[in-house]
Design a protein around this motif. Structure first.
Motif, mmCIF file in Angstrom:
data_model
loop_
_atom_site.group_PDB
_atom_site.id
_atom_site.type_symbol
_atom_site.label_atom_id
_atom_site.label_comp_id
_atom_site.label_asym_id
_atom_site.label_seq_id
_atom_site.Cartn_x
_atom_site.Cartn_y
_atom_site.Cartn_z
ATOM 1 N N ASN A 41 28.473 65.981 -11.266
ATOM 2 C CA ASN A 41 28.574 67.434 -11.414
ATOM 3 C C ASN A 41 28.048 68.174 -10.188
ATOM 4 O O ASN A 41 28.562 69.243 -9.839
ATOM 5 N N VAL A 42 27.055 67.619 -9.506
ATOM 6 C CA VAL A 42 26.558 68.222 -8.263
ATOM 7 C C VAL A 42 27.647 68.165 -7.188
ATOM 8 O O VAL A 42 27.928 69.157 -6.508
ATOM 9 N N ILE A 43 28.274 67.017 -7.032
ATOM 10 C CA ILE A 43 29.363 66.874 -6.055
ATOM 11 C C ILE A 43 30.505 67.836 -6.391
ATOM 12 O O ILE A 43 31.037 68.524 -5.517
ATOM 13 N N ALA A 44 30.868 67.894 -7.673
ATOM 14 C CA ALA A 44 31.981 68.748 -8.100
ATOM 15 C C ALA A 44 31.697 70.220 -7.823
ATOM 16 O O ALA A 44 32.586 70.943 -7.355
ATOM 17 N N THR A 45 30.483 70.673 -8.108
ATOM 18 C CA THR A 45 30.195 72.089 -7.902
ATOM 19 C C THR A 45 30.133 72.445 -6.428
ATOM 20 O O THR A 45 30.588 73.520 -6.024
ATOM 21 N N PHE A 46 29.603 71.546 -5.599
ATOM 22 C CA PHE A 46 29.600 71.803 -4.156
ATOM 23 C C PHE A 46 31.041 71.891 -3.643
ATOM 24 O O PHE A 46 31.393 72.813 -2.901
ATOM 25 N N CYS A 47 31.871 70.944 -4.054
ATOM 26 C CA CYS A 47 33.277 70.954 -3.633
ATOM 27 C C CYS A 47 34.022 72.180 -4.163
ATOM 28 O O CYS A 47 34.889 72.729 -3.466
ATOM 29 N N ALA A 48 33.689 72.628 -5.365
ATOM 30 C CA ALA A 48 34.312 73.836 -5.914
ATOM 31 C C ALA A 48 33.945 75.054 -5.072
ATOM 32 O O ALA A 48 34.784 75.929 -4.830
ATOM 33 N N GLY A 49 32.694 75.117 -4.614
ATOM 34 C CA GLY A 49 32.279 76.207 -3.733
ATOM 35 C C GLY A 49 33.023 76.183 -2.414
ATOM 36 O O GLY A 49 33.477 77.227 -1.918
ATOM 37 N N ALA A 51 35.979 74.852 -1.869
ATOM 38 C CA ALA A 51 37.374 75.200 -2.150
ATOM 39 C C ALA A 51 37.547 76.687 -2.393
ATOM 40 O O ALA A 51 38.525 77.300 -1.924
ATOM 41 N N ALA A 52 36.614 77.288 -3.106
ATOM 42 C CA ALA A 52 36.698 78.726 -3.375
ATOM 43 C C ALA A 52 36.612 79.520 -2.081
ATOM 44 O O ALA A 52 37.344 80.499 -1.888
ATOM 45 N N ALA A 53 35.724 79.096 -1.183
ATOM 46 C CA ALA A 53 35.609 79.783 0.108
ATOM 47 C C ALA A 53 36.881 79.601 0.929
ATOM 48 O O ALA A 53 37.372 80.552 1.552
ATOM 49 N N ALA A 54 37.427 78.394 0.916
ATOM 50 C CA ALA A 54 38.664 78.136 1.664
ATOM 51 C C ALA A 54 39.811 78.985 1.132
ATOM 52 O O ALA A 54 40.595 79.536 1.906
ATOM 53 N N TRP A 55 39.892 79.116 -0.184
ATOM 54 C CA TRP A 55 40.955 79.926 -0.769
ATOM 55 C C TRP A 55 40.712 81.420 -0.500
ATOM 56 O O TRP A 55 41.633 82.150 -0.138
ATOM 57 N N ALA A 56 39.469 81.858 -0.640
ATOM 58 C CA ALA A 56 39.145 83.277 -0.426
ATOM 59 C C ALA A 56 39.401 83.706 1.014
ATOM 60 O O ALA A 56 39.802 84.841 1.269
ATOM 61 N N HIS A 57 39.191 82.790 1.952
ATOM 62 C CA HIS A 57 39.417 83.093 3.371
ATOM 63 C C HIS A 57 40.833 82.719 3.811
ATOM 64 O O HIS A 57 41.115 82.660 5.003
ATOM 65 N N GLN A 58 41.675 82.435 2.844
ATOM 66 C CA GLN A 58 43.090 82.137 3.065
ATOM 67 C C GLN A 58 43.314 80.952 4.005
ATOM 68 O O GLN A 58 44.260 80.923 4.786
ATOM 69 N N VAL A 59 42.419 79.965 3.909
ATOM 70 C CA VAL A 59 42.570 78.723 4.666
ATOM 71 C C VAL A 59 43.531 77.788 3.948
ATOM 72 O O VAL A 59 44.266 77.040 4.579
ATOM 73 N N VAL A 60 43.510 77.832 2.616
ATOM 74 C CA VAL A 60 44.420 77.016 1.811
ATOM 75 C C VAL A 60 45.170 77.933 0.844
ATOM 76 O O VAL A 60 44.639 78.956 0.412
ATOM 77 N N PRO A 61 46.403 77.569 0.505
ATOM 78 C CA PRO A 61 47.152 78.378 -0.456
ATOM 79 C C PRO A 61 46.608 78.183 -1.876
ATOM 80 O O PRO A 61 45.908 77.213 -2.173
ATOM 81 N N GLU A 62 46.963 79.115 -2.739
ATOM 82 C CA GLU A 62 46.494 79.067 -4.126
ATOM 83 C C GLU A 62 46.905 77.773 -4.813
ATOM 84 O O GLU A 62 46.137 77.210 -5.597
ATOM 85 N N THR A 64 47.199 74.762 -3.589
ATOM 86 C CA THR A 64 46.282 73.695 -3.175
ATOM 87 C C THR A 64 44.940 73.861 -3.871
ATOM 88 O O THR A 64 44.339 72.889 -4.341
ATOM 89 N N TYR A 65 44.484 75.092 -3.948
ATOM 90 C CA TYR A 65 43.231 75.389 -4.647
ATOM 91 C C TYR A 65 43.328 74.943 -6.112
ATOM 92 O O TYR A 65 42.424 74.295 -6.633
ATOM 93 N N LEU A 66 44.422 75.274 -6.781
ATOM 94 C CA LEU A 66 44.607 74.894 -8.179
ATOM 95 C C LEU A 66 44.674 73.380 -8.349
ATOM 96 O O LEU A 66 44.096 72.829 -9.290
ATOM 97 N N LEU A 67 45.375 72.707 -7.450
ATOM 98 C CA LEU A 67 45.467 71.250 -7.543
ATOM 99 C C LEU A 67 44.089 70.605 -7.420
ATOM 100 O O LEU A 67 43.742 69.690 -8.160
ATOM 101 N N PHE A 68 43.293 71.105 -6.477
ATOM 102 C CA PHE A 68 41.988 70.506 -6.230
ATOM 103 C C PHE A 68 40.960 70.910 -7.283
ATOM 104 O O PHE A 68 40.291 70.055 -7.864
ATOM 105 N N VAL A 69 40.819 72.208 -7.535
ATOM 106 C CA VAL A 69 39.760 72.676 -8.436
ATOM 107 C C VAL A 69 40.135 72.454 -9.897
ATOM 108 O O VAL A 69 39.391 71.822 -10.647
#
Length: 124
Positions: A41-49, A51-62, A64-69
């Protein structure tokens, strides 16, 4: 429809990754604290953070964000198992450990998702 199927597939991959990591940690960890679920759960939450930053800064499309998160991390993380482990600890009269695990399971992931967001934002 394709996105739905890919999210399902990624969820399955996350569940397999959780199984492998969980089994690996449990082979050498035999103490009362449920370390494998906590680490997952620690790994998952760090990775979710991240991914959220990458999506918010438009580094990845929505998508990709949905597939990963939603997909991978949804299958990988396991809050329900953590809650079940807390109940099991309390039922076996390990009240101190159950309380510690509850606090750690709530506080540490919030810190991890925040750190993931920070790292992901700095990388942008």
């Amino acid at each position: 429809m394709m996105l739905f199927l890919f999210v399902c597939m990624c969820g399955g991959l996350g569940a397999v990754a959780r199984f492998v990591l969980n089994t690996s940690i449990q082979r050498w960890w035999s103490r009362l604290f449920p370390l494998s679920t906590f680490v997952i759960n620690v790994i998952a939450t760090f990775c979710a953070g991240l991914a959220a930053a990458a999506w918010a800064h438009q580094v990845v499309p929505e998508s990709t964000y949905l597939l990963f998160v939603t997909g991978f991390l949804g299958g990988f993380s396991t809050f329900s198992t953590a809650i079940n482990e807390m109940v099991s600890l309390a039922r076996n009269k390990h009240f101190g450990m159950a309380a510690f695990y509850l606090a750690a399971t709530i506080v540490v992931p919030v810190i991890c998702v925040s750190l993931g967001w920070l790292v992901g934002s700095l990388a942008h």
